[in-house]
Design a protein around this motif. Structure first.
Motif, mmCIF file in Angstrom:
data_model
loop_
_atom_site.group_PDB
_atom_site.id
_atom_site.type_symbol
_atom_site.label_atom_id
_atom_site.label_comp_id
_atom_site.label_asym_id
_atom_site.label_seq_id
_atom_site.Cartn_x
_atom_site.Cartn_y
_atom_site.Cartn_z
ATOM 1 N N UNK A 8 0.864 -1.185 0.000
ATOM 2 C CA UNK A 8 0.000 0.000 0.000
ATOM 3 C C UNK A 8 0.895 1.227 0.000
ATOM 4 N N UNK A 9 0.344 2.337 -0.473
ATOM 5 C CA UNK A 9 1.091 3.593 -0.477
ATOM 6 C C UNK A 9 0.213 4.676 0.143
ATOM 7 N N UNK A 10 0.830 5.473 1.014
ATOM 8 C CA UNK A 10 0.114 6.605 1.612
ATOM 9 C C UNK A 10 0.576 7.879 0.911
ATOM 10 N N UNK A 11 -0.389 8.600 0.307
ATOM 11 C CA UNK A 11 -0.104 9.846 -0.416
ATOM 12 C C UNK A 11 -0.708 11.022 0.360
ATOM 13 N N UNK A 12 -0.106 12.181 0.160
ATOM 14 C CA UNK A 12 -0.681 13.395 0.738
ATOM 15 C C UNK A 12 -0.756 14.467 -0.343
ATOM 16 N N UNK A 13 -1.945 15.028 -0.513
ATOM 17 C CA UNK A 13 -2.141 16.105 -1.483
ATOM 18 C C UNK A 13 -2.321 17.401 -0.694
ATOM 19 N N UNK A 14 -1.293 18.258 -0.708
ATOM 20 C CA UNK A 14 -1.333 19.473 0.089
ATOM 21 C C UNK A 14 -2.162 20.573 -0.569
ATOM 22 N N UNK A 15 -2.499 20.394 -1.848
ATOM 23 C CA UNK A 15 -3.374 21.366 -2.498
ATOM 24 C C UNK A 15 -4.824 21.124 -2.091
ATOM 25 N N UNK A 16 -5.226 19.889 -2.235
ATOM 26 C CA UNK A 16 -6.612 19.553 -1.894
ATOM 27 C C UNK A 16 -6.768 19.154 -0.427
#
Ligand SMILES: *[C@@H]1O[C@H](CO)[C@@H](O)[C@H](O)[C@H]1NC(C)=O
Ligand SMILES: *[C@@H]1O[C@H](CO)[C@@H](O)[C@H](O)[C@H]1NC(C)=O
Ligand SMILES: *[C@@H]1O[C@H](CO)[C@@H](O)[C@H](O)[C@H]1NC(C)=O
Ligand SMILES: *[C@@H]1O[C@H](CO)[C@@H](O)[C@H](O)[C@H]1NC(C)=O
Length: 270
Positions: free
Chosen positions: A77-85
């Motif tokens: 699994x991969x944890x992503x972070x979108x700092x724009x949204x």
């Protein structure tokens, strides 16, 4: 941006489908808004990116927070972070060896014992999927809690395709006990538990908290069928060609009425 990615994802598993009938639009089900369709497309990119080994290419404006890999259960699994949204997205990988997960051992329905789950003693789920989730669940929960401590206003999202979609289903059941604002998008998920589990999911992740997106006559959602004691939970969203919001249908609650059982469609007759 088209939904090419959904097509690619469907192609990953097309071999298993072996169907020829062309689905027809369902009568009576409403189509979805362009903004919901954009959400599907955006989240699909995470589900697709999670197929990369080790270094997932993060979709635009997002970064990879952490990669999870349990070698003994072959779960990634991969944890992503979108700092724009301001979103925190955990994406579970599907598998190239889906057959393993359709084996008898894996398909046995077992009691749903997982982190956070203490309120459905009668729920039973797909053994292989539960084993996969339980092998990374502590790490995933810890990492998400740590991120949300620093970014408390970020929205947690769970996603995955195929087996990854099934893992996303059980994972979201666990995680919603910790993150109540959780949203879940599964793509091409196979039936993941018994009817009690399906009812439980519908109760703890009512619409519009969970979207179960299906595509044309993809065989995976039809693979493990009801005569084996399984049921799909809500809420199916069925995408037909040509792709777009006006051809993506919000199906009635329950098992997959669109792709399996709608009169005149007859994709698979289990
Ligand atoms: C990011 O956006 C650009 C331009 O919109 C696009 O060409 C590129 O493929 C995108 N990258 C990813 C990883 O989605
Ligand atoms: C990335 O962020 C920029 C600046 O906020 C925005 O204009 C753009 O639409 C975003 N791209 C995606 C793919 O969300
Ligand atoms: C569940 O899967 C595990 C690991 O593949 C296997 O060892 C076990 O026997 C299975 N349980 C059942 C009840 O089939
Ligand atoms: C991987 O999964 C197995 C089986 O669930 C578990 O015993 C083991 O502790 C896990 N490994 C890591 C590093 O979490």
């Amino acid at each position: 941006m088209t939904v090419r990615l959904l097509v690619q994802l469907a192609a990953v598993t097309a071999l298993l489908s072996g169907v020829v009938a062309v689905p027809k639009p369902p009568a009576g089900d409403p189509t979805i808004s362009p903004s919901l369709y954009d959400d599907f497309v955006r989240v699909t990119k995470y589900a697709a990116a999670s197929y990369a080994s080790q270094c997932a290419m993060p979709p635009n404006n997002s970064t990879v927070v952490r990669y999870f890999n349990n070698v003994s259960t072959d779960t990634q699994a991969t944890l992503f972070r979108d700092d724009t949204r301001r979103e925190l997205v955990i994406a579970f990988r599907g598998t190239s060896d889906l057959q393993d997960f359709l084996s008898d051992f894996a398909q046995t329905l077992v009691p749903f014992k997982a982190i956070g789950i203490d309120d459905c003693p009668d729920c039973k789920v797909h053994n292989g999927t539960l084993t996969a989730w339980n092998s990374v669940s502590n790490d995933v929960l810890w990492a998400m809690q740590a991120q949300l401590l620093y970014f408390p206003e970020y929205k947690p999202i769970v996603t995955g395709h195929s087996l990854g979609g099934a893992i996303a289903s059980v994972a979201s059941a666990s995680l919603v006990h910790f993150f109540t604002s959780l949203k879940t998008y599964t793509f091409g998920q196979f039936r993941t538990g018994d009817p009690t589990y399906a009812a439980y999911i519908d109760q703890i992740l009512p619409y519009p908290k969970l979207y179960r997106v299906t595509h044309l006559n993809d065989g995976i959602p039809q693979t493990i069928h009801r005569s084996s004691g399984y049921a799909h939970h809500s809420r199916e969203h069925w995408e037909l060609e040509p792709f777009g919001p006006s051809n993506t249908f919000k199906c009635s609650p329950g098992d997959d009425q669109a792709s399996n059982f709608r009169p005149g469609v007859a994709v698979h007759n289990f």
